[in-house]
Structures are given as structure tokens and as C-alpha cells.
Design a protein around this motif. Structure first.
Motif, mmCIF file in Angstrom:
data_model
loop_
_atom_site.group_PDB
_atom_site.id
_atom_site.type_symbol
_atom_site.label_atom_id
_atom_site.label_comp_id
_atom_site.label_asym_id
_atom_site.label_seq_id
_atom_site.Cartn_x
_atom_site.Cartn_y
_atom_site.Cartn_z
ATOM 1 N N LYS A 109 0.817 -1.224 0.000
ATOM 2 C CA LYS A 109 0.000 0.000 0.000
ATOM 3 C C LYS A 109 0.851 1.276 0.000
ATOM 4 O O LYS A 109 0.313 2.383 -0.047
ATOM 5 C CB LYS A 109 -1.014 -0.011 1.142
ATOM 6 C CG LYS A 109 -0.472 0.080 2.516
ATOM 7 C CD LYS A 109 -1.646 0.014 3.492
ATOM 8 C CE LYS A 109 -1.150 0.122 4.918
ATOM 9 N NZ LYS A 109 -2.063 -0.391 5.895
ATOM 10 N N ALA A 111 2.771 4.060 -1.660
ATOM 11 C CA ALA A 111 2.742 4.628 -3.017
ATOM 12 C C ALA A 111 4.100 4.539 -3.715
ATOM 13 O O ALA A 111 4.176 4.194 -4.893
ATOM 14 C CB ALA A 111 2.264 6.073 -2.951
ATOM 15 N N ARG A 114 4.875 1.085 -4.973
ATOM 16 C CA ARG A 114 4.079 0.780 -6.173
ATOM 17 C C ARG A 114 4.675 1.483 -7.397
ATOM 18 O O ARG A 114 4.788 0.899 -8.463
ATOM 19 C CB ARG A 114 2.612 1.193 -5.982
ATOM 20 C CG ARG A 114 1.921 0.530 -4.796
ATOM 21 C CD ARG A 114 0.415 0.487 -4.974
ATOM 22 N NE ARG A 114 0.047 -0.454 -6.006
ATOM 23 C CZ ARG A 114 -0.124 -1.772 -5.802
ATOM 24 N NH1 ARG A 114 0.005 -2.293 -4.605
ATOM 25 N NH2 ARG A 114 -0.433 -2.554 -6.805
ATOM 26 N N LYS A 115 5.046 2.741 -7.217
ATOM 27 C CA LYS A 115 5.618 3.501 -8.330
ATOM 28 C C LYS A 115 6.901 2.825 -8.838
ATOM 29 O O LYS A 115 7.096 2.660 -10.047
ATOM 30 C CB LYS A 115 5.943 4.922 -7.828
ATOM 31 C CG LYS A 115 5.863 5.965 -8.883
ATOM 32 C CD LYS A 115 5.976 7.341 -8.253
ATOM 33 C CE LYS A 115 6.776 8.213 -9.174
ATOM 34 N NZ LYS A 115 7.357 9.361 -8.509
ATOM 35 N N LYS A 193 -6.006 2.704 -0.495
ATOM 36 C CA LYS A 193 -6.131 3.947 -1.257
ATOM 37 C C LYS A 193 -5.368 3.846 -2.582
ATOM 38 O O LYS A 193 -5.847 4.264 -3.638
ATOM 39 C CB LYS A 193 -5.552 5.084 -0.394
ATOM 40 C CG LYS A 193 -6.064 6.439 -0.748
ATOM 41 C CD LYS A 193 -5.679 7.421 0.350
ATOM 42 C CE LYS A 193 -4.746 8.465 -0.183
ATOM 43 N NZ LYS A 193 -3.363 8.439 0.178
ATOM 44 N N GLU A 194 -4.169 3.267 -2.525
ATOM 45 C CA GLU A 194 -3.314 3.174 -3.715
ATOM 46 C C GLU A 194 -3.678 1.964 -4.567
ATOM 47 O O GLU A 194 -3.520 0.825 -4.126
ATOM 48 C CB GLU A 194 -1.843 3.026 -3.294
ATOM 49 C CG GLU A 194 -1.246 4.233 -2.603
ATOM 50 C CD GLU A 194 -1.173 5.444 -3.516
ATOM 51 O OE1 GLU A 194 -1.036 5.274 -4.737
ATOM 52 O OE2 GLU A 194 -1.267 6.557 -2.990
ATOM 53 N N SER A 195 -4.158 2.193 -5.781
ATOM 54 C CA SER A 195 -4.399 1.109 -6.742
ATOM 55 C C SER A 195 -5.077 -0.127 -6.142
ATOM 56 O O SER A 195 -4.511 -1.215 -6.161
ATOM 57 C CB SER A 195 -3.082 0.652 -7.375
ATOM 58 O OG SER A 195 -2.319 1.730 -7.791
#
Ligand code: DC
Length: 229
Positions: A109, A111, A114-115, A193-195
Motif C-alpha cells: 500500500k 505509493a 508501487r511507483k 487507497k493506492e491502486s
């Protein structure tokens, strides 16, 4: 000559996504990318370096350390398939157990994590001829994939599969704990919240509760062939 289509496979955990994605890639002679293994690898790295432990999660330190992380998928003779390597080390056996499984949702989770991973996934996808499985493949990584499959199955059947997998790994757990862990992961995957995990409008649903592996594979292959024309 066409370079081959991009196939996104998303779905809940323990729906057998990786098995079908890998077998489909073999049939089509495409590259297979298990993005869950990438999130698991970062979780293993975080545990190994003490960013997770003692009820603490040093996420800022984890994010800063990402520049020292190099992930590759390479063939492993031992595993008879391409598996994930972290800074040159085959960590396939380290990422499937309960410790990584119970922490990975928290890592997934972040960000910045994930990026970092999505960028690598998109670079691989750009070459085409790829089957990629995960949670955000259709929605974020390859929104323009030619084929999007959303895999699902009855929670009892999924928990039974996970229960058997843990037994095979020598990490047997009570069935009710396996079920609780699965429900928690579903909740975290879909509500973050993220993806978050979502079923995109253009995805084809594959509910494999009562399907054999061969039936699933034949269906997925037929969908893929349909998109190639
Ligand atoms: O597919 P898996 O169970 O190996 O995934 C491990 C975890 O990583 C799972 O909690 C969800 C997360 N994940 C993600 O957030 N995005 C992806 N593309 C793949 C996995």
C-alpha cells in the motif's frame, strides 16, 4: 510480424492466477510476469533489513533503500520456471511463507513502492507478448492491454487451496486462521487507497470455483486467440 498481445490477469489471492497465467504464457510462448512476487520480494527485503519488526514499520527507510534493490525474473533449474531474483539471489523459496504473506499487504500500500515496481512492469509490458498477473494490472499497469481477465472463486475453495499450499511448505495452519488471513488480505487489497484491486469494466470474469486447470486454460487461450486476430 505482430509482436504479440498483452494479457492482464487480476484477481483475489489464492484464485490460482499465477498457475493459469504461467501455463497460458507457456502455451502462447509469451513472457510471464508474477507481479505479486515483486511485492513479496520487497517485503522480504524489508524484513531482512529490519524495516519491519518489533511492531514497527520503518516505511521511510524502506522507500529510501529501494535504490539498492534490483529485481529480475530468471529461469531457475530447481523450480523449473522463471522465478524472482533479488540482487542476484534466487529468493523464490523465501517469499511464499507465512511471514512474507502476513506483511506484504502493508508494503503493497506504499505509493513509492508501487511507483517503483509499476515502472519496471510497464517497461516489460512495452515489448508485448506478455502475461502479467497481479491486482492492478488492468487498471494501472496495462490499462490498454488487449485482453483483461478477472479471476475469482468461492472463498472456501480459495482458503482450502491456501491451506494445502501452506501444508506443502511445511507451515500448516488451522483452516480458520487461513480463512481469516484470506479475508483480511481481500479487505486490504480492495480497500486500500493506492491502486486497489478492482474489476475493470472491460475485463472478462473467470470464476474457477468448479473448473479444472485444463478448462480454465482452454478458456483463457480461446479468449487470447480471439484478441490476436
Ligand atoms: O498475488 P500474490 O498473493 O502473490 O500478491 C502478494 C501481495 O501483493 C498481495 O497482498 C497483493 C499485492 N499485490 C499488489 O498489491 N499488486 C499487484 N500487482 C500484485 C500483488
Amino acid at each position: 510480424m505482430a509482436k504479440g498481445i498483452r494479457i492482464a490477469i487480476d484477481g483475489y489471492s489464492s484464485t490460482g492466477k499465477s498457475t493459469i497465467a504461467k501455463a497460458l504464457a507457456d502455451r502462447l510462448d509469451y513472457r510471464y510476469i508474477d507481479t505479486g512476487a515483486m511485492y513479496r520480494a520487497i517485503t522480504f527485503w524489508a524484513l531482512k533489513n529490519g524495516f519491519i519488526g518489533n511492531e514497527q514499520f520503518k516505511s521511510d527507510e524502506l522507500v529510501e533503500s529501494l535504490q539498492a534493490v534490483k529485481l529480475d525474473f530468471k529461469h531457475s533449474a530447481k523450480h523449473a520456471k522463471p522465478v524472482i531474483f533479488l540482487n542476484g539471489e534466487n529468493i523464490e523459496d523465501n517469499i511464499r511463507g507465512a511471514e512474507v504473506a502476513s506483511n506484504v499487504s502493508h508494503v503493497a500500500k506504499i505509493a513509492e513502492v508501487r511507483k517503483f515496481l509499476v515502472k519496471q512492469q510497464q517497461a516489460i509490458a512495452a515489448a508485448g507478448a506478455v502475461v502479467m498477473d497481479g491486482r492492478d494490472i488492468a487498471s494501472v499497469v496495462m490499462p490498454d492491454a488487449e485482453l483483461k481477465i478477472f479471476m475469482t472463486a468461492d472463498p472456501n475453495i480459495r482458503a482450502q487451496r491456501r491451506f494445502e499450499e501452506l501444508e506443502r511448505l511445511g507451515q500448516a495452519m488451522d483452516f480458520k486462521d487461513v480463512m481469516a488471513n484470506l479475508k483480511e488480505r481481500d479487505h486490504l487489497d480492495t480497500s486500500r487507497k493506492e491502486s486497489p484491486l478492482i474489476q475493470t469494466e472491460d475485463a472478462l470474469v473467470l470464476d474457477n470455483s468448479n473448473m479444472t486447470r485444463e478448462e480454465q486454460l482452454n478458456l483463457a487461450e480461446a479468449w487470447a486467440k480471439d484478441r490476436m486476430v
